[in-house]
Write an enzyme that holds these catalytic residues in place. Structure first.
Site, mmCIF file in Angstrom:
data_model
loop_
_atom_site.group_PDB
_atom_site.id
_atom_site.type_symbol
_atom_site.label_atom_id
_atom_site.label_comp_id
_atom_site.label_asym_id
_atom_site.label_seq_id
_atom_site.Cartn_x
_atom_site.Cartn_y
_atom_site.Cartn_z
ATOM 1 N N HIS A 176 0.810 -1.213 0.000
ATOM 2 C CA HIS A 176 0.000 0.000 0.000
ATOM 3 C C HIS A 176 0.847 1.268 0.000
ATOM 4 O O HIS A 176 0.443 2.296 -0.548
ATOM 5 C CB HIS A 176 -0.973 -0.004 1.198
ATOM 6 C CG HIS A 176 -0.327 0.131 2.528
ATOM 7 N ND1 HIS A 176 0.248 -0.938 3.189
ATOM 8 C CD2 HIS A 176 -0.144 1.207 3.338
ATOM 9 C CE1 HIS A 176 0.728 -0.540 4.349
ATOM 10 N NE2 HIS A 176 0.516 0.773 4.476
ATOM 11 N N ASP A 177 2.027 1.235 0.599
ATOM 12 C CA ASP A 177 2.891 2.419 0.659
ATOM 13 C C ASP A 177 4.135 2.282 -0.214
ATOM 14 O O ASP A 177 5.120 3.000 -0.016
ATOM 15 C CB ASP A 177 3.326 2.681 2.104
ATOM 16 C CG ASP A 177 2.290 3.488 2.883
ATOM 17 O OD1 ASP A 177 1.437 4.135 2.243
ATOM 18 O OD2 ASP A 177 2.329 3.446 4.120
ATOM 19 N N LYS A 180 6.084 5.235 -1.649
ATOM 20 C CA LYS A 180 6.927 6.096 -0.818
ATOM 21 C C LYS A 180 8.423 5.887 -1.091
ATOM 22 O O LYS A 180 9.256 6.637 -0.566
ATOM 23 C CB LYS A 180 6.645 5.843 0.667
ATOM 24 C CG LYS A 180 5.311 6.423 1.120
ATOM 25 C CD LYS A 180 5.096 6.232 2.614
ATOM 26 C CE LYS A 180 3.781 6.868 3.061
ATOM 27 N NZ LYS A 180 3.532 6.681 4.502
ATOM 28 N N HIS A 205 2.461 9.587 -3.283
ATOM 29 C CA HIS A 205 2.872 8.181 -3.188
ATOM 30 C C HIS A 205 1.761 7.224 -3.607
ATOM 31 O O HIS A 205 2.042 6.083 -4.021
ATOM 32 C CB HIS A 205 3.373 7.840 -1.773
ATOM 33 C CG HIS A 205 2.275 7.548 -0.794
ATOM 34 N ND1 HIS A 205 1.582 8.527 -0.126
ATOM 35 C CD2 HIS A 205 1.764 6.361 -0.356
ATOM 36 C CE1 HIS A 205 0.697 7.965 0.681
ATOM 37 N NE2 HIS A 205 0.782 6.652 0.567
ATOM 38 N N HIS A 229 -5.993 3.679 -0.669
ATOM 39 C CA HIS A 229 -6.013 3.434 0.781
ATOM 40 C C HIS A 229 -6.097 4.719 1.607
ATOM 41 O O HIS A 229 -6.272 4.658 2.833
ATOM 42 C CB HIS A 229 -4.809 2.590 1.222
ATOM 43 C CG HIS A 229 -3.484 3.283 1.140
ATOM 44 N ND1 HIS A 229 -2.827 3.508 -0.047
ATOM 45 C CD2 HIS A 229 -2.680 3.794 2.119
ATOM 46 C CE1 HIS A 229 -1.678 4.118 0.190
ATOM 47 N NE2 HIS A 229 -1.563 4.311 1.502
ATOM 48 N N HIS A 230 -5.989 5.894 0.963
ATOM 49 C CA HIS A 230 -6.183 7.162 1.674
ATOM 50 C C HIS A 230 -7.498 7.846 1.268
ATOM 51 O O HIS A 230 -7.736 8.990 1.654
ATOM 52 C CB HIS A 230 -5.007 8.113 1.420
ATOM 53 C CG HIS A 230 -3.787 7.775 2.231
ATOM 54 N ND1 HIS A 230 -3.758 7.851 3.612
ATOM 55 C CD2 HIS A 230 -2.557 7.334 1.857
ATOM 56 C CE1 HIS A 230 -2.563 7.485 4.055
ATOM 57 N NE2 HIS A 230 -1.816 7.160 3.006
ATOM 58 N N ASP A 258 -4.211 0.098 8.390
ATOM 59 C CA ASP A 258 -3.057 0.993 8.261
ATOM 60 C C ASP A 258 -3.126 2.121 9.289
ATOM 61 O O ASP A 258 -2.136 2.411 9.984
ATOM 62 C CB ASP A 258 -3.026 1.558 6.845
ATOM 63 C CG ASP A 258 -1.851 2.487 6.605
ATOM 64 O OD1 ASP A 258 -0.762 2.205 7.140
ATOM 65 O OD2 ASP A 258 -2.029 3.486 5.884
#
Length: 328
Positions: A176-177, A180, A205, A229-230, A258
């Protein structure tokens, strides 16, 4: 002697001239009577013979009709037998062709299964490499991703999803990240609240992560998670402002896992929250930031002690890894 001859004979006898006063021969009347009776019997016998002949002719004609009908039916049955034989042969050929097609399909499915398994192994290797790269960039990332994955799998399993989806959501969640990797270190490791410009860089990201995961079918769920996811249940998230069920189910689950782990973990800019405080924050966000149904399942897992067990297992595993490294 024919009937006509007999009648002529009788008439001749009846009309023969006799001398006057000549006495008749004895028995002449009896003879005539017998002769008449014989003629009548002959007539009756002849009539009966004619009737019998006619009856026989009718019976014969009827039998001939029956025979012809039987022959016709026999011809039809023979024709039907030939047709049935052809149909049976055609059906046998179809069955052979179908069996061959089925065998070919089974071989194709087996090849597809092998290819899918190879794709899965390749995909998981790719995930491992990406996670390793992210872990090298940020030491806290490794344990964070382990906990998020286990939280996600626990939520998905509680929701009654299939074992295949539980596994897919789990291994996809660790990416998910991944975007980054492109985020500058001074922003990731910042110990102060980010400026608007820095936050804009952080938000990138999500898009970077989706692009990094390419177009392979194996990463379809991972791409959705990386980008969404954000996003928020109320539509106030980023990068696309999706809301409600417009957000993929996997991303909605990962979002809760998360945020909870981020709140309850130490970061350069904050101390770790307690599990109780983190859970209250998740509950408070139900219906606004998070899917309320998923929040309910997550709270139930917390009450059952599942979240605490996951956190303890990951911590123990991390301690073992550090111990092994120091020993070497």
């Amino acid at each position: 002697m024919s009937d006509d001859d007999t009648k002529d004979m009788v008439e001749t006898v009846d009309v023969s001239p006799r001398e006057p006063d000549m006495p008749q021969a004895p028995g002449a009347d009896v003879f005539r009577q017998l002769l008449h009776q014989a003629v009548r019997v002959a007539d009756m016998a002849n009539s009966q013979a004619m009737r019998m002949a006619l009856d026989f002719a009718k019976v014969y004609e009827r039998e001939q009709g029956v025979r012809k009908e039987f022959e016709n039916q026999l011809k039809q049955m023979t024709l039907m037998e030939k047709q049935a034989t052809r149909y049976a042969e055609d059906l046998a050929g179809m069955l052979r062709s179908e069996r061959e097609r089925r065998q070919e399909l089974e071989r194709a499915l087996e090849q597809e299964r092998i290819a899918s398994e190879e794709l899965r192994r390749t995909g998981l290797q790719g995930i491992s490499h990406l996670v390793l790269a992210a872990t090298i960039k940020d030491r806290t990332t490794g344990t964070h991703l382990q906990r998020v994955r286990l939280y996600v799998e626990a939520i998905a399993e509680r929701m009654g999803l299939s074992a295949e989806l539980v596994e897919e959501f789990g291994y996809s969640s660790v990416m998910h990240d991944v975007g980054k990797i492109h985020t500058p270190d001074h922003i990731l490791q910042s110990e102060h609240h980010l400026s608007d410009a820095e936050f804009s860089v952080i938000k990138q990201h999500c898009i970077d992560g989706e692009k990094m995961l390419g177009t392979a079918r194996f990463f379809e769920t991972a791409r959705a998670i990386a980008r969404e996811h954000h996003e928020r249940w109320d539509g106030k998230g980023y990068p696309d402002g999706k809301k409600g069920e417009e957000i993929s189910l996997a991303a909605r689950i990962v979002s809760i896992a998360d945020v909870f782990d981020a709140l309850t973990s130490k970061r350069p800019y904050k101390e770790a929250w307690s599990a109780e405080a983190g859970l209250k924050a998740i509950e408070a966000g139900a219906g606004e930031r998070f899917d309320p149904e998923i929040v309910a399942g997550f709270v139930a897992l917390a009450k059952e002690g599942v979240l605490e067990r996951i956190s303890s297992e990951v911590a123990a595993s991390d301690d073992d890894d550090h111990s092994g490294s120091s020993t070497k």
